[in-house]
Design a protein around this motif. Structure first.
Motif, PDB file in Angstrom:
ATOM      1  N   ALA A  48       0.743  -1.303   0.264  1.00 52.43           N
ATOM      2  CA  ALA A  48       0.171  -0.072  -0.153  1.00 52.43           C
ATOM      3  C   ALA A  48       0.742   1.189  -0.079  1.00 52.43           C
ATOM      4  N   ARG A  49       1.923   1.308   0.950  1.00 51.32           N
ATOM      5  CA  ARG A  49       3.039   2.322   0.942  1.00 51.32           C
ATOM      6  C   ARG A  49       3.493   2.545  -0.591  1.00 51.32           C
ATOM      7  N   GLN A  50       3.883   1.577  -1.157  1.00 51.01           N
ATOM      8  CA  GLN A  50       4.695   1.512  -2.270  1.00 51.01           C
ATOM      9  C   GLN A  50       3.685   2.340  -3.474  1.00 51.01           C
ATOM     10  N   ALA A  51       2.411   1.632  -3.387  1.00 48.83           N
ATOM     11  CA  ALA A  51       1.493   1.966  -4.614  1.00 48.83           C
ATOM     12  C   ALA A  51       1.135   3.469  -4.276  1.00 48.83           C
ATOM     13  N   ASN A  52       1.041   3.889  -2.997  1.00 40.61           N
ATOM     14  CA  ASN A  52       0.769   5.686  -2.754  1.00 40.61           C
ATOM     15  C   ASN A  52       1.841   6.255  -3.408  1.00 40.61           C
ATOM     16  N   GLN A  53       3.254   5.858  -3.027  1.00 44.48           N
ATOM     17  CA  GLN A  53       4.308   6.468  -3.480  1.00 44.48           C
ATOM     18  C   GLN A  53       4.332   6.541  -5.296  1.00 44.48           C
ATOM     19  N   ARG A  54       3.940   5.622  -5.748  1.00 41.37           N
ATOM     20  CA  ARG A  54       3.883   5.335  -7.420  1.00 41.37           C
ATOM     21  C   ARG A  54       2.960   6.373  -7.660  1.00 41.37           C
ATOM     22  N   MET A  55       1.694   6.815  -7.052  1.00 42.83           N
ATOM     23  CA  MET A  55       0.975   7.614  -7.527  1.00 42.83           C
ATOM     24  C   MET A  55       1.599   9.180  -7.429  1.00 42.83           C
ATOM     25  N   LEU A  56       2.260   9.509  -6.445  1.00 48.90           N
ATOM     26  CA  LEU A  56       2.810  10.627  -6.281  1.00 48.90           C
ATOM     27  C   LEU A  56       3.954  10.962  -7.294  1.00 48.90           C
ATOM     28  N   ALA A  83       3.601   9.105 -20.704  1.00 48.80           N
ATOM     29  CA  ALA A  83       4.006   8.045 -19.814  1.00 48.80           C
ATOM     30  C   ALA A  83       3.317   8.105 -18.356  1.00 48.80           C
ATOM     31  N   GLY A  84       3.419   9.150 -17.724  1.00 48.52           N
ATOM     32  CA  GLY A  84       2.999   9.359 -16.348  1.00 48.52           C
ATOM     33  C   GLY A  84       1.572   9.343 -16.460  1.00 48.52           C
ATOM     34  N   SER A  85       1.079   9.893 -17.357  1.00 50.80           N
ATOM     35  CA  SER A  85      -0.542   9.984 -17.453  1.00 50.80           C
ATOM     36  C   SER A  85      -0.998   8.593 -17.726  1.00 50.80           C
ATOM     37  N   ALA A  86      -0.406   7.479 -18.337  1.00 51.41           N
ATOM     38  CA  ALA A  86      -0.669   6.270 -18.630  1.00 51.41           C
ATOM     39  C   ALA A  86      -0.667   5.306 -17.322  1.00 51.41           C
ATOM     40  N   ASP A  87       0.545   5.647 -16.425  1.00 49.97           N
ATOM     41  CA  ASP A  87       0.793   4.999 -15.401  1.00 49.97           C
ATOM     42  C   ASP A  87       0.022   4.999 -14.266  1.00 49.97           C
ATOM     43  N   VAL A  90      -3.132   3.054 -12.893  1.00 52.44           N
ATOM     44  CA  VAL A  90      -2.586   1.600 -12.755  1.00 52.44           C
ATOM     45  C   VAL A  90      -2.239   1.817 -11.345  1.00 52.44           C
ATOM     46  N   ALA A  91      -1.505   2.929 -10.840  1.00 50.99           N
ATOM     47  CA  ALA A  91      -0.841   3.251  -9.509  1.00 50.99           C
ATOM     48  C   ALA A  91      -2.072   3.617  -8.685  1.00 50.99           C
ATOM     49  N   ARG A  92      -3.235   4.261  -9.145  1.00 55.64           N
ATOM     50  CA  ARG A  92      -4.227   4.576  -8.228  1.00 55.64           C
ATOM     51  C   ARG A  92      -5.141   3.330  -7.933  1.00 55.64           C
TER      52      ARG A  92
END
Length: 255
Positions: A48-56, A83-87, A90-92
């Motif tokens: 969960a922490r990594q997914a949240n960091q990935r969003m940011l 690239a950021g808009s596409a990923d 997924v992170a969210r």
């Protein structure tokens, strides 16, 4: 006849060994199970922490690309923007899926709402500017900074919620482990009680007087009633052995 010592103590020793083995196995299995559950929960919190960091991180990449495109008009920066808009979706999705509780899930949605406002009002309009034409806009930049600061604050709130859950999980694990240790300590009293019983049994068997059959020669001589002849055991040569309990005639001299 008294029961042999080994036969008397064998059941008690058997119960003692079985109980000790059971307590050891319970301690090992229960400890392994609790540790496995705790490690699994910590791993889920790390996800969960990594997914949240990935969003940011995705939003930061989008912001950096948008600002550079705004300042230079170089379309090469739009590749990083795309690239950021596409990923980001997924992170969210990963952040919502790995959220440990409803509170964290609500905070992730709040962060996404802040991100959508920034994307709609700042990032997407910048990416739509004509290439090769720098479009510095002080008002847009100031508004974009405020909106992105709100994203960072929402991201910190999610991180804090995940960390609070980690602390709660660790505290619950330690509390459960203490309860388990206390229960096993109480069970450990049973082998001690059995050992005391074995000790008493051994002591009783070793200090008990021997029970051997009495020798007939140790018995007091029989006394015949008054007026009746006394019967003696005599060794008379009969050619075949001893004649016991023969009554002597009156004319035979009694010793």
């Amino acid at each position: 006849m008294r029961k042999p010592i080994a036969a008397t103590l064998r059941p008690q020793f058997t119960w003692l060994v079985l109980l000790l083995l059971s307590i050891g196995a319970a301690r090992l299995l229960a400890g392994h199970y609790l540790a496995g559950v705790h490690d699994g929960r910590l791993q889920a919190l790390d996800d969960a922490r990594q997914a949240n960091q990935r969003m940011l991180q995705d939003l930061t990449d989008i912001e950096t690309a948008a600002l550079r495109y705004q300042l230079t008009g170089d379309p090469a920066y739009l590749e990083a923007f795309r690239a950021g808009s596409a990923d980001y979706p997924v992170a969210r999705t990963a952040a919502l899926r790995t959220a440990p509780d409803d509170r964290t899930r609500v905070l992730v949605r709040d962060q996404d709402q802040a991100a959508q406002r920034w994307l709609a009002q700042v990032a997407l309009p910048i990416s739509a500017l004509p290439a090769g034409r720098p479009g510095a806009d002080a008002d847009r930049s100031a508004r974009g900074k405020d909106l992105f600061d709100a994203i960072r604050a929402a991201n910190v709130a999610v991180t804090t919620a995940v960390e609070d859950t980690r602390k709660t999980t660790t505290a619950a694990y330690r509390r459960t482990d203490r309860v388990l240790e206390a229960a096993l300590a109480l069970l450990s009293l049973l082998p001690a009680l059995i050992a005391v019983r074995v000790y008493r049994s051994v002591r009783a068997l070793l200090t008990a007087p021997p029970t051997t059959p009495r020798d007939p020669l140790d018995e007091p001589p029989a006394t015949a009633p008054v007026g009746e002849p006394v019967i003696h055991d005599l060794d008379l040569p009969t050619g075949g052995g001893r004649i016991a309990g023969a009554a002597l005639p009156d004319h035979v001299h009694r010793p």
